[in-house]
Design an enzyme around this catalytic site. Structure first.
Site, short mmCIF file in Angstrom:
data_model
loop_
_atom_site.label_atom_id
_atom_site.label_comp_id
_atom_site.label_asym_id
_atom_site.label_seq_id
_atom_site.Cartn_x
_atom_site.Cartn_y
_atom_site.Cartn_z
N LYS A 14 0.47 8.82 -0.08
CA LYS A 14 0.53 7.70 -1.16
C LYS A 14 2.06 7.31 -1.50
CE LYS A 14 -1.07 10.95 -3.78
NZ LYS A 14 -1.49 11.98 -2.98
N SER A 15 2.92 8.09 -1.51
CA SER A 15 4.45 7.79 -1.96
C SER A 15 5.01 6.94 -0.68
CB SER A 15 5.48 9.08 -1.77
OG SER A 15 4.72 9.70 -3.10
N GLU A 46 9.38 10.21 -4.19
CA GLU A 46 9.83 11.13 -3.37
C GLU A 46 8.94 11.40 -2.01
OE1 GLU A 46 8.48 16.06 -2.23
OE2 GLU A 46 7.57 14.97 -4.05
N ARG A 62 -18.52 -0.92 3.76
CA ARG A 62 -18.16 -2.25 4.62
C ARG A 62 -18.28 -3.20 4.04
NH1 ARG A 62 -18.68 0.07 10.82
NH2 ARG A 62 -17.93 -2.10 10.96
N ASP A 108 -5.68 12.62 -1.95
CA ASP A 108 -5.38 14.03 -1.72
C ASP A 108 -3.88 14.34 -1.24
OD1 ASP A 108 -7.92 14.91 -1.99
OD2 ASP A 108 -8.20 15.07 0.28
N ASP A 165 4.13 9.96 -8.27
CA ASP A 165 3.73 11.31 -8.46
C ASP A 165 2.88 11.59 -9.63
OD1 ASP A 165 3.82 13.95 -7.49
OD2 ASP A 165 5.13 14.72 -9.08
#
EC number: 2.7.11.-
Length: 311
Positions: free
Chosen positions: A159-160, A202, A243, A154, A177
């Site tokens: 992430k970046s 970014e 798991r 999300d 991105d």
């Protein structure tokens, strides 16, 4: 999408025997290649002039065996306005009649010293990758230990930031991105950055970072195979996460499926280290070492021993 003749020349290091500047700007719109055979005998049914025409030793030998006037007439029929270029392999000498027909029909004549089969393979592979349909996905593509790992999740999940941390740990950024993904063949996905975002990442609160300028050329890569997808999601106590690593999940792009794992993001977890471990674990499985299977075997063996002892 299309590829220019001059791009093929540069990529495959072809020599230009004849080719005005405007002829090198011709577009190639198909990855298929034609090696003319029956066409040289005058049979042009099902001829595909829109393809690059590749001549090897067999085609060249037959052409040379023809009378000069017949050779010229056949070549004039072969060289049509929609033909992007003609390539002569093995460094063979281009006949004068071919040059004459090329000048009249405005077709570039190129040569290569490479063997015909090898040249054909390289040319097909290059055109396939350049002309393949792209699918843009949101995420970060990293090269981790030589493996292409697509990090998704999300917006605002990190992430970046995770990608930047992986760069600091010695891995390479491919795209941030927006990742353009295409199927190189029926089982292989390949990813690359959008040209405007190349080598850039970014970070919220910092802005746009030029990874190549800050960390050097070894920190970036222009493209990579996509072998594993990692999906980052917020940790939820009400949700059950895998798991043991035995719940197989896949991400499908352009008709090709790759394995995907979900990693819960929680304060205090070093996500970049977890992703490194996931990449190494995937590689180990590909080599035949499966920790989940080993654990299952040990557990089964332990249960069996306990049953014998309690009998």
């Amino acid at each position: 999408m299309s590829v220019l003749v001059k791009e093929v020349i540069e990529k495959l290091r072809l020599d230009i025997v004849y080719g005005e500047p405007e002829l090198l700007e011709k577009e190639i719109n198909t990855a298929d290649i034609t090696r003319p055979g029956l066409e040289m005998t005058g049979y042009f049914d099902y001829y595909t002039p829109e393809r690059i025409q590749l001549l090897g030793m067999k085609e060249w030998s037959y052409l040379i065996s023809m009378p000069s006037n017949s050779r010229y007439e056949v070549l004039k029929k072969m060289f049509l306005p929609e033909t992007p270029a003609v390539i002569v392999a093995r460094g063979l000498v281009v006949p004068e009649e071919m040059l004459k027909a090329a000048r009249e029909c405005k077709i570039a004549i190129l040569t290569s010293r490479a063997a015909t089969s090898r040249l054909s393979g390289k040319l097909s592979s290059y055109l396939d990758s350049r002309l393949a349909e792209r699918t843009s996905v949101h995420g970060v593509l990293m090269d981790i230990y030589g493996m292409g790992v697509l990090i998704q999740g999300d917006s605002g999940i990190g992430k970046s930031e995770t990608g930047l941390e992986l760069v600091k740990r010695g891995h390479r950024l491919v795209a941030d991105d927006r990742v353009d993904i295409f199927a190189k063949d029926e089982i292989t996905l390949w990813g690359e950055p959008a040209e405007i975002l190349k080598h850039l990442i970014e970070i919220r609160g910092v802005g746009i970072i030029d990874v190549m300028s800050l960390y050097g050329a070894s920190a970036v890569k222009d493209s990579s195979q996509v072998q594993l997808a990692v999906y980052l999601e917020n940790y939820d106590t009400h949700k059950t996460f895998d798991r043991l690593g035995n719940n197989a999940e896949e991400l499908e792009v352009s008709g090709v499926a790759i394995p995907r794992i979900r990693i819960p993001v929680k304060t205090g977890r070093n996500i970049s280290v977890v992703i490194e471990a996931a990449a190494m674990n995937y590689r180990a499985k590909e080599m035949g070492f499966d920790a989940t299977r080993l654990f299952d075997e040990r557990l089964t063996s332990l249960i069996a021993r306990n049953e014998v002892q309690n009998a």
